[in-house]
Design a protein around this motif. Structure first.
Motif, mmCIF file in Angstrom:
data_model
loop_
_atom_site.group_PDB
_atom_site.id
_atom_site.type_symbol
_atom_site.label_atom_id
_atom_site.label_comp_id
_atom_site.label_asym_id
_atom_site.label_seq_id
_atom_site.Cartn_x
_atom_site.Cartn_y
_atom_site.Cartn_z
ATOM 1 N N LEU A 220 38.598 -25.074 -46.017
ATOM 2 C CA LEU A 220 37.800 -23.669 -45.145
ATOM 3 C C LEU A 220 36.762 -24.026 -43.572
ATOM 4 O O LEU A 220 37.158 -23.599 -42.961
ATOM 5 C CB LEU A 220 37.182 -22.819 -45.733
ATOM 6 C CG LEU A 220 38.096 -21.922 -46.412
ATOM 7 C CD1 LEU A 220 37.686 -20.452 -47.671
ATOM 8 C CD2 LEU A 220 39.593 -20.817 -45.972
ATOM 9 N N ALA A 221 35.558 -24.849 -44.480
ATOM 10 C CA ALA A 221 34.933 -25.318 -43.302
ATOM 11 C C ALA A 221 35.411 -25.934 -42.214
ATOM 12 O O ALA A 221 35.257 -26.054 -41.153
ATOM 13 C CB ALA A 221 33.333 -26.139 -43.864
ATOM 14 N N VAL A 222 36.206 -27.422 -42.755
ATOM 15 C CA VAL A 222 36.826 -28.349 -42.214
ATOM 16 C C VAL A 222 37.748 -27.840 -41.151
ATOM 17 O O VAL A 222 37.928 -27.899 -40.314
ATOM 18 C CB VAL A 222 37.913 -29.188 -42.725
ATOM 19 C CG1 VAL A 222 38.708 -29.994 -41.913
ATOM 20 C CG2 VAL A 222 36.607 -30.585 -43.253
ATOM 21 N N VAL A 223 38.307 -27.048 -41.494
ATOM 22 C CA VAL A 223 39.656 -25.934 -40.685
ATOM 23 C C VAL A 223 38.664 -24.994 -39.803
ATOM 24 O O VAL A 223 38.805 -25.243 -38.050
ATOM 25 C CB VAL A 223 40.255 -24.606 -41.184
ATOM 26 C CG1 VAL A 223 41.323 -23.760 -40.420
ATOM 27 C CG2 VAL A 223 40.990 -25.302 -42.073
ATOM 28 N N LEU A 224 37.442 -24.908 -39.627
ATOM 29 C CA LEU A 224 36.536 -24.135 -38.725
ATOM 30 C C LEU A 224 36.321 -24.976 -37.778
ATOM 31 O O LEU A 224 35.949 -24.608 -36.481
ATOM 32 C CB LEU A 224 35.941 -23.561 -39.652
ATOM 33 C CG LEU A 224 36.726 -21.547 -40.257
ATOM 34 C CD1 LEU A 224 34.621 -21.056 -40.786
ATOM 35 C CD2 LEU A 224 36.681 -20.784 -39.307
ATOM 36 N N TYR A 419 33.972 -36.024 -41.892
ATOM 37 C CA TYR A 419 33.155 -35.994 -42.226
ATOM 38 C C TYR A 419 32.866 -34.679 -43.436
ATOM 39 O O TYR A 419 31.909 -34.397 -44.053
ATOM 40 C CB TYR A 419 32.452 -35.697 -41.215
ATOM 41 C CG TYR A 419 30.924 -34.660 -41.078
ATOM 42 C CD1 TYR A 419 29.939 -35.749 -41.348
ATOM 43 C CD2 TYR A 419 30.486 -33.190 -41.068
ATOM 44 C CE1 TYR A 419 28.499 -34.478 -41.377
ATOM 45 C CE2 TYR A 419 29.894 -32.360 -41.646
ATOM 46 C CZ TYR A 419 28.484 -33.004 -41.295
ATOM 47 O OH TYR A 419 27.250 -32.478 -41.699
ATOM 48 N N GLY A 420 33.604 -34.095 -42.825
ATOM 49 C CA GLY A 420 34.158 -32.539 -43.916
ATOM 50 C C GLY A 420 33.574 -32.883 -45.334
ATOM 51 O O GLY A 420 33.153 -33.105 -46.437
ATOM 52 N N LEU A 424 31.535 -33.749 -48.688
ATOM 53 C CA LEU A 424 32.138 -32.866 -50.345
ATOM 54 C C LEU A 424 31.347 -33.933 -51.347
ATOM 55 O O LEU A 424 31.279 -33.998 -52.725
ATOM 56 C CB LEU A 424 33.347 -32.885 -50.000
ATOM 57 C CG LEU A 424 33.904 -32.699 -51.698
ATOM 58 C CD1 LEU A 424 33.601 -30.974 -52.437
ATOM 59 C CD2 LEU A 424 35.374 -32.655 -51.265
ATOM 60 N N PHE A 425 31.685 -34.609 -51.152
ATOM 61 C CA PHE A 425 31.717 -36.503 -51.724
ATOM 62 C C PHE A 425 30.225 -36.548 -51.948
ATOM 63 O O PHE A 425 29.300 -36.598 -53.445
ATOM 64 C CB PHE A 425 32.242 -37.614 -51.213
ATOM 65 C CG PHE A 425 31.744 -39.037 -51.989
ATOM 66 C CD1 PHE A 425 32.847 -39.291 -53.520
ATOM 67 C CD2 PHE A 425 30.051 -39.159 -51.808
ATOM 68 C CE1 PHE A 425 32.530 -40.331 -53.736
ATOM 69 C CE2 PHE A 425 29.664 -40.758 -52.693
ATOM 70 C CZ PHE A 425 30.932 -40.882 -53.887
ATOM 71 N N ILE A 426 29.229 -35.852 -51.741
ATOM 72 C CA ILE A 426 28.027 -36.200 -51.212
ATOM 73 C C ILE A 426 27.821 -35.119 -52.480
ATOM 74 O O ILE A 426 26.691 -35.272 -53.207
ATOM 75 C CB ILE A 426 26.759 -35.867 -50.247
ATOM 76 C CG1 ILE A 426 27.403 -37.857 -49.511
ATOM 77 C CG2 ILE A 426 25.673 -35.932 -50.462
ATOM 78 C CD1 ILE A 426 27.172 -37.282 -47.727
#
Length: 508
Positions: A220-224, A419-420, A424-426
């Protein structure tokens, strides 16, 4: 960083007129005539028409723009791409950047400080950071002909190119990328809690793991994040600020309206040794410092506004910031006092939301608790955008510096997606990150409480031994000392509480 690179070649570029907005993809013509050149023509005995041109240009500058050295590449970058900001946008962005999930952790500081020192510490920290915010707003255009559009740029101007980079780069990167990672942790776990509350016993145990909730939140954050620039997310910042006000208010109102746990206690935590007591106090103060954020974004927010001699950008910026921080105070103080009154020393490590669920999930309507969780998720999604924008700006500055052309839509989109999911990986690799509030508050404290005071001394050069000189030196040195002390207190808290740093093992 792009502006720092651009500054290296500023001596060879003509002075350009800063107008309120520069269209994306267009650069200022290389051969544009400059007011300096026009003034030179007049000095050489230009006739009456020449003087009229100069006088007209001077009037234009007073009414419309500053005489500013501009890098045309600024029109290609997310922070400075749009110069259509105003006081309302400044209030939205400042509120979204300054108020977030950290507010729900404030009651955790009171068991180590007690009622009196807890309220005193919070009050001092609030007015201290408000003063340093005012400094940053004033320093944005402190040097004639230059706008410092990013925190690192101002640090380099104040401390020198290399020292400024070393002092400001790590904490500002952490405050952007690190906060984005923490938002994934908080947002994903709160989405899971919302699902459990709404679904009830039917969905217990939850068929969706915590990592999968992190993935949902990140998607959701990546879409925004595809919104192009800082001004374009003003609506999201409004939503983020409004939802933060609502969940802060709901958390303390629901807590104080219910009966307190029978074993609640307000006695400050007693320690067996002076060292233990000292580090416990420092960790509590670090949590207070961690609640105040957003200074690393103040210059970027101000950079979105047009600025003229008659209407400088610092006026609407400060108007918006005052409104935002008044609302922030109306949230932080009730959450701190109300949360500690309701739960005392029984406050769980997760803060107000965890306490509300642990103590009142059976006597409070599920809909209210679920609504509070949903508001937290919406705020985290909105905060992710504004805190990620400096990272997007840095990447595009590097790209445009190497290629001398703006990022295409697909390059911009691909980087933001990468980046998003790197964040998430971190988040999956470091699931304990949100438990390091005291330590992280100490490490990033200079950006808010110390560096602006030193910048004022270096840029404004107040008279030695004047009130301003003593005030800024005192606050700057005190902020630096607190940063070191709070960091040590945070490390002590981690060691004494036996927190296990489990990598790649998020909760189920």
């Amino acid at each position: 960083m792009a502006a720092a690179a651009a500054g290296d070649g500023a001596a060879s570029e003509p002075e350009l007129v800063s107008i309120p907005a520069t269209p994306r993809g267009l650069s200022t013509p290389e051969g544009a005539a400059t007011p300096t050149g026009a003034g030179g023509s007049r000095g050489k005995g230009a006739g009456t028409p020449g003087r009229r041109v100069v006088e007209g240009l001077r009037g234009y500058l007073e009414d419309v723009g500053h005489l500013t050295r501009l890098d045309p590449r600024d029109a290609w970058l997310p922070v400075t791409e749009s110069r259509g900001g105003n006081a309302r946008y400044a209030a939205f962005h400042s509120l979204n950047a300054g108020l977030g999930f950290q507010a729900l952790l404030l009651p955790l500081a009171f068991p180590g400080l007690g009622w009196s020192w807890g309220i005193i510490s919070l009050t001092i920290a609030y007015f201290w950071q408000l003063y340093t915010l005012w400094i940053l707003v004033k320093l944005h255009e402190a040097v004639p002909g230059r706008r410092y559009n990013r925190y690192v740029e101002l640090a380099q101007a104040a401390f020198g190119e290399k020292l400024g980079m070393w002092l400001a780069l790590f904490p500002t990167i952490y405050l952007s990328a690190g906060t984005a990672t923490a938002l994934i942790l908080v947002g994903g776990e709160t989405m899971k809690l919302f699902y459990q509350i709404v679904c009830g016993p039917i969905c217990s145990p939850s068929p969706i793991t915590t990592v999968e909730w992190y993935l949902v939140f990140t998607s959701l954050a990546v879409v925004l994040s595809q919104l192009p620039n800082l001004n374009s997310i003003a609506g999201l910042s409004l939503i983020g600020g409004a939802t933060a006000i609502m969940y802060c208010t709901m958390s303390w109102v629901l807590s104080v309206s219910q009966p307190r746990p029978p074993t609640v206690s307000y006695e400050p935590v007693r320690s067996t040794s002076f060292g233990t007591s000292l580090f416990s106090t420092l960790n509590a103060l670090g949590i207070v410092a961690f609640a105040f954020r957003g200074h690393n974004l103040a210059l970027e927010i101000q950079a979105t506004m047009p600025s003229t001699f008659k209407h400088p950008a610092h006026v609407p910026m400060w108007q918006g910031a005052k409104v935002a921080y008044l609302l922030i105070a109306m949230c932080l103080f009730p959450v701190s006092v109300g949360g500690y009154w309701a739960y005392g020393n029984m406050m769980p490590p997760g803060g107000m939301l965890a306490a509300l669920y642990a103590f009142h999930s059976h006597d409070t309507p599920r809909g209210l608790i679920a609504t509070t969780c949903l508001l937290v998720v919406l705020n985290c999604l909105s905060s992710f955008q504004i805190y990620s924008m400096p990272v997007f700006d840095s990447f595009e500055a590097y790209y445009t510096g190497r290629t001398n052309r703006p990022c295409s839509t697909w390059v911009r989109s691909v980087f933001r997606v990468l980046y998003g999911f790197l964040s998430l990986f971190i988040s999956v690799a470091l699931p304990f990150l949100s438990s390091l509030a005291g330590l992280l508050g100490g490490l990033t404290l200079p950006v808010t409480f110390a560096y602006p005071c030193f910048m004022w001394i270096r840029v404004k050069k107040p008279e030695k031994f004047s009130f301003s000189w003593y005030l800024n030196w005192g606050l700057g040195l005190l902020g630096t000392a607190f940063s070191l002390a709070f960091s040590l207190g945070g490390v002590w808290s981690i060691v004494s509480n036996g927190m296990k740093l489990k990598f790649f093992k998020p909760p189920n």
